[in-house]
Design a protein around this motif. Structure first.
Motif, PDB file in Angstrom:
ATOM      1  N   ASP A   1      68.065  18.732  17.167  1.00 49.65           N
ATOM      2  CA  ASP A   1      68.253  20.166  16.940  1.00 49.65           C
ATOM      3  C   ASP A   1      67.251  20.729  15.933  1.00 49.65           C
ATOM      4  OD1 ASP A   1      69.386  18.966  14.719  1.00 49.65           O
ATOM      5  OD2 ASP A   1      71.196  20.181  14.738  1.00 49.65           O
ATOM      6  N   GLN A   2      66.552  19.857  15.212  1.00 46.81           N
ATOM      7  CA  GLN A   2      65.499  20.321  14.313  1.00 46.81           C
ATOM      8  C   GLN A   2      64.117  20.205  14.948  1.00 46.81           C
ATOM      9  OE1 GLN A   2      65.762  18.515  10.439  1.00 46.81           O
ATOM     10  NE2 GLN A   2      67.751  19.401  10.043  1.00 46.81           N
ATOM     11  N   LEU A   3      64.032  19.562  16.104  1.00 45.87           N
ATOM     12  CA  LEU A   3      62.761  19.448  16.820  1.00 45.87           C
ATOM     13  C   LEU A   3      62.703  20.571  17.846  1.00 45.87           C
ATOM     14  CD1 LEU A   3      62.583  15.611  17.391  1.00 45.87           C
ATOM     15  CD2 LEU A   3      61.295  16.961  15.751  1.00 45.87           C
ATOM     16  N   ILE A   4      62.186  21.693  17.439  1.00 47.99           N
ATOM     17  CA  ILE A   4      62.220  22.873  18.290  1.00 47.99           C
ATOM     18  C   ILE A   4      61.151  22.861  19.374  1.00 47.99           C
ATOM     19  CG2 ILE A   4      63.325  24.338  16.573  1.00 47.99           C
ATOM     20  CD1 ILE A   4      60.547  25.363  15.800  1.00 47.99           C
ATOM     21  N   MET A   5      60.279  21.871  19.368  1.00 51.11           N
ATOM     22  CA  MET A   5      59.174  21.871  20.319  1.00 51.11           C
ATOM     23  C   MET A   5      59.598  21.473  21.733  1.00 51.11           C
ATOM     24  SD  MET A   5      56.088  20.536  17.925  1.00 51.11           S
ATOM     25  CE  MET A   5      57.015  19.413  16.896  1.00 51.11           C
ATOM     26  N   LYS A   6      60.472  20.504  21.866  1.00 51.62           N
ATOM     27  CA  LYS A   6      60.938  20.049  23.182  1.00 51.62           C
ATOM     28  C   LYS A   6      62.418  19.701  23.091  1.00 51.62           C
ATOM     29  CE  LYS A   6      56.918  19.885  25.349  1.00 51.62           C
ATOM     30  NZ  LYS A   6      56.582  20.739  26.460  1.00 51.62           N
ATOM     31  N   PRO A   7      63.194  20.042  24.111  1.00 53.72           N
ATOM     32  CA  PRO A   7      64.611  19.650  24.102  1.00 53.72           C
ATOM     33  C   PRO A   7      64.768  18.164  24.428  1.00 53.72           C
ATOM     34  CG  PRO A   7      64.089  20.835  26.112  1.00 53.72           C
ATOM     35  CD  PRO A   7      62.851  20.877  25.251  1.00 53.72           C
ATOM     36  N   GLU A   8      65.902  17.622  24.074  1.00 52.07           N
ATOM     37  CA  GLU A   8      66.182  16.203  24.311  1.00 52.07           C
ATOM     38  C   GLU A   8      65.983  15.831  25.780  1.00 52.07           C
ATOM     39  OE1 GLU A   8      69.752  12.983  23.390  1.00 52.07           O
ATOM     40  OE2 GLU A   8      70.058  15.101  22.943  1.00 52.07           O
ATOM     41  N   GLN A   9      66.363  16.713  26.666  1.00 55.65           N
ATOM     42  CA  GLN A   9      66.257  16.451  28.105  1.00 55.65           C
ATOM     43  C   GLN A   9      64.805  16.200  28.530  1.00 55.65           C
ATOM     44  OE1 GLN A   9      68.014  19.512  30.504  1.00 55.65           O
ATOM     45  NE2 GLN A   9      67.292  18.640  32.408  1.00 55.65           N
ATOM     46  N   TRP A  10      63.855  16.872  27.903  1.00 58.44           N
ATOM     47  CA  TRP A  10      62.440  16.696  28.254  1.00 58.44           C
ATOM     48  C   TRP A  10      62.012  15.245  28.050  1.00 58.44           C
ATOM     49  CZ3 TRP A  10      58.025  15.027  25.808  1.00 58.44           C
ATOM     50  CH2 TRP A  10      56.823  15.285  26.459  1.00 58.44           C
ATOM     51  N   TYR A  11      62.428  14.648  26.933  1.00 61.37           N
ATOM     52  CA  TYR A  11      62.073  13.255  26.647  1.00 61.37           C
ATOM     53  C   TYR A  11      62.699  12.326  27.687  1.00 61.37           C
ATOM     54  CZ  TYR A  11      60.480  15.213  22.261  1.00 61.37           C
ATOM     55  OH  TYR A  11      59.814  15.962  21.328  1.00 61.37           O
ATOM     56  N   GLN A  12      63.961  12.588  28.032  1.00 63.22           N
ATOM     57  CA  GLN A  12      64.646  11.771  29.036  1.00 63.22           C
ATOM     58  C   GLN A  12      63.950  11.875  30.390  1.00 63.22           C
ATOM     59  OE1 GLN A  12      68.600  13.385  28.779  1.00 63.22           O
ATOM     60  NE2 GLN A  12      69.104  12.227  26.941  1.00 63.22           N
ATOM     61  N   GLU A  13      63.624  13.089  30.799  1.00 64.34           N
ATOM     62  CA  GLU A  13      62.973  13.296  32.096  1.00 64.34           C
ATOM     63  C   GLU A  13      61.601  12.632  32.175  1.00 64.34           C
ATOM     64  OE1 GLU A  13      62.935  17.538  32.461  1.00 64.34           O
ATOM     65  OE2 GLU A  13      65.043  17.632  33.095  1.00 64.34           O
ATOM     66  N   ASN A  14      60.950  12.483  31.038  1.00 67.01           N
ATOM     67  CA  ASN A  14      59.614  11.892  31.003  1.00 67.01           C
ATOM     68  C   ASN A  14      59.614  10.422  30.602  1.00 67.01           C
ATOM     69  OD1 ASN A  14      57.475  14.047  31.604  1.00 67.01           O
ATOM     70  ND2 ASN A  14      58.946  15.104  30.290  1.00 67.01           N
ATOM     71  N   GLY A  15      60.803   9.833  30.498  1.00 66.09           N
ATOM     72  CA  GLY A  15      60.898   8.404  30.208  1.00 66.09           C
ATOM     73  C   GLY A  15      60.480   8.014  28.806  1.00 66.09           C
ATOM     74  N   VAL A  16      60.593   8.939  27.864  1.00 63.91           N
ATOM     75  CA  VAL A  16      60.223   8.666  26.476  1.00 63.91           C
ATOM     76  C   VAL A  16      61.491   8.320  25.699  1.00 63.91           C
ATOM     77  CG1 VAL A  16      59.206   9.609  24.361  1.00 63.91           C
ATOM     78  CG2 VAL A  16      58.269  10.253  26.602  1.00 63.91           C
ATOM     79  N   SER A  17      61.521   7.135  25.108  1.00 66.08           N
ATOM     80  CA  SER A  17      62.654   6.741  24.264  1.00 66.08           C
ATOM     81  C   SER A  17      62.425   7.301  22.872  1.00 66.08           C
ATOM     82  CB  SER A  17      62.756   5.221  24.170  1.00 66.08           C
ATOM     83  OG  SER A  17      62.977   4.667  25.438  1.00 66.08           O
TER      84      SER A  17
END
Length: 156
Positions: free
Chosen positions: A52-68
């Motif tokens: 919630d403090q990382l305003i650049m990308k939502p959590e879902q973006w990392y999941q969709e792109n396979g980034v842990s």
């Protein structure tokens, strides 16, 4: 359960671990994703801040792109001999019982940002006045946002 073929592919991938998930860390991830068309890399980011403090990308973006993303973790040691990063939780109150996470890597990217360098106080009159801020961290941004709620004027 993963098949033997999936396990072989996973072990053949190059593990990239990024320490820090600010503008530079995120830009690096975006470039890797753009150019890694063969999915040669697995990407893990270690980040002290919550989503919630990382305003650049939502959590879902990392999941969709396979980034842990290891949230609320502070990298405390890089052991280059065995290529492992140790990280501790930033959420636990008792520092004596903080769990240590070991993160293996093939490539380590340090993108932790920097500290703003201010000129000497005597060189710039007013630099030490209330309401004068440096913007480099989430905490700095939160202070500026809070101050802006009651401020009548601002200069950048």
């Amino acid at each position: 359960m993963k098949s033997t073929a999936d396990q072989k592919i996973e072990t053949l991938s190059t593990r990239i671990v990024i320490i820090g998930l600010g503008m530079v860390g995120l830009s690096f991830i975006e470039k890797i994703l753009e150019y890694d068309t063969t999915k040669k890399y697995t990407i893990t980011a270690i980040c002290e801040e919550p989503f919630d403090q990382l305003i650049m990308k939502p959590e879902q973006w990392y999941q969709e792109n396979g980034v842990s993303v290891l949230m609320h973790q502070r990298a405390t040691k890089i052991n280059a001999d065995v290529k492992v990063i140790e990280a501790v939780s930033t959420q636990e109150v008792n520092s004596m019982s903080r769990a240590v996470t070991s993160v293996p890597y093939d490539i380590c990217i340090i993108a932790t940002g920097s500290n703003a360098l201010l000129p000497p106080l005597k060189a710039v009159p007013g630099l030490d006045l209330p309401g004068v801020y440096v913007y480099r961290t989430i905490d700095d941004l939160n202070l500026i946002i809070e101050r802006s709620k009651t401020a009548k004027h601002a200069a950048v």
